[in-house]
Every structure is written in structure tokens, then in C-alpha cells.
Design a protein around this motif. Structure first.
Motif, short mmCIF file in Angstrom:
data_model
loop_
_atom_site.label_atom_id
_atom_site.label_comp_id
_atom_site.label_asym_id
_atom_site.label_seq_id
_atom_site.Cartn_x
_atom_site.Cartn_y
_atom_site.Cartn_z
N PHE A 133 36.98 -19.49 65.11
CA PHE A 133 36.71 -18.57 64.00
C PHE A 133 35.78 -17.45 64.44
N ILE A 134 34.70 -17.82 65.14
CA ILE A 134 33.73 -16.82 65.59
C ILE A 134 34.37 -15.83 66.56
N THR A 135 35.08 -16.33 67.56
CA THR A 135 35.65 -15.42 68.55
C THR A 135 36.74 -14.53 67.95
N THR A 136 37.53 -15.07 67.05
CA THR A 136 38.56 -14.26 66.38
C THR A 136 37.92 -13.12 65.61
N ASN A 137 36.87 -13.42 64.87
CA ASN A 137 36.19 -12.39 64.10
C ASN A 137 35.51 -11.36 64.99
N MET A 138 34.90 -11.81 66.09
CA MET A 138 34.26 -10.86 67.01
C MET A 138 35.29 -9.90 67.59
N SER A 197 28.69 2.70 64.85
CA SER A 197 28.30 2.83 66.25
C SER A 197 28.49 1.48 66.94
N ARG A 198 28.44 1.52 68.24
CA ARG A 198 28.55 0.29 69.03
C ARG A 198 27.43 -0.68 68.64
N LYS A 199 26.22 -0.13 68.49
CA LYS A 199 25.06 -0.95 68.12
C LYS A 199 25.25 -1.57 66.74
N ASN A 200 25.72 -0.78 65.78
CA ASN A 200 25.91 -1.29 64.43
C ASN A 200 27.00 -2.36 64.39
N THR A 201 28.06 -2.17 65.16
CA THR A 201 29.13 -3.18 65.23
C THR A 201 28.56 -4.47 65.79
N LEU A 212 35.47 -5.83 67.05
CA LEU A 212 35.46 -4.92 68.20
C LEU A 212 36.69 -4.02 68.19
N GLN A 213 37.85 -4.56 67.83
CA GLN A 213 39.06 -3.75 67.75
C GLN A 213 38.93 -2.68 66.67
N LEU A 229 36.76 -0.02 68.29
CA LEU A 229 37.39 0.69 69.41
C LEU A 229 38.58 1.56 68.99
N THR A 230 39.27 1.17 67.94
CA THR A 230 40.44 1.95 67.50
C THR A 230 40.06 3.03 66.48
N GLY A 231 38.78 3.09 66.13
CA GLY A 231 38.32 4.13 65.23
C GLY A 231 38.58 3.85 63.76
N VAL A 232 38.94 2.62 63.43
CA VAL A 232 39.15 2.27 62.02
C VAL A 232 37.84 2.39 61.26
N THR A 233 36.74 2.02 61.92
CA THR A 233 35.42 2.23 61.34
C THR A 233 34.70 3.30 62.16
N ASP A 234 33.73 3.92 61.54
CA ASP A 234 32.95 4.91 62.29
C ASP A 234 31.58 4.35 62.66
#
Length: 91
Positions: free
Chosen positions: A31-36, A51-55, A40-41, A44-49
Motif C-alpha cells: 500500500f505504501i509503495t503503491t501510493n508513493m 514542488s518536489r519538496k512538497n510532494t 511521484l507520477q 513528474l507528469t505535471g498533474v499537480t504543480d
């Protein structure tokens, strides 16, 4: 697949250092790895704006909160990520 290897490694660790059964450890870590990976996807795909830190903060926060909700004791001094959620100001 990388996800399976990461989940298996995490499950072994969780089973070794907690009172989880093998099946419970596999379910939790999968569950944890699937959500992580999904979060991340989204980044990386720009669905959210976000930042890397916030993600990263979201991933850490939701993982820690989820584990605590299952009864795992994780002292606050072991992680420093505040809840990244900032509700919109009413005004």
C-alpha cells in the motif's frame, strides 16, 4: 518490477522489527509503495504543480500518519515533515 522488490524489502524489515505477520507486513508495504509511486507520477507528469519538496512532504506525512493510525509508534523526532496541507483562507 521495482515496486515488488521495494515492497518485499520493506515488508521483511517491518516484520523483523514489529509484531506484524508476514501477510500484514506485505499488505502495509505494498500500500505504501503503491501510493508513493502514484504521488511521484502525479508530480513528474505535471498533474499537480507541487514542488518536489512538497510532494515528498505529502508522502512522508501520509505514510507516517497511516502507520500511526495502525498503531505503530513513530516518535515525532524521527521525522520533521509538517503536514503540507494548507487550507484555503476564508475571506
Amino acid at each position: 518490477m521495482v515496486q515488488r522488490k521495494v515492497s518485499a524489502t520493506m515488508a521483511n524489515y517491518l516484520q523483523k522489527y514489529s509484531h506484524c505477520s508476514k501477510n500484514d507486513a506485505i499488505m502495509i508495504t505494498t500500500f505504501i509503495t503503491t501510493n508513493m509511486i502514484t504521488m511521484l507520477q502525479l508530480h513528474l507528469t505535471g498533474v499537480t504543480d507541487s514542488s518536489r519538496k512538497n510532494t515528498r512532504e505529502w508522502i512522508v506525512c501520509l505514510t507516517i500518519e497511516g502507520l500511526q493510525g495502525l498503531g505503530f509508534e513513530i516518535p515525532k523526532n524521527n521525522w520533521h515533515s509538517p503536514t503540507p496541507f494548507s487550507p484555503a483562507k476564508k475571506g
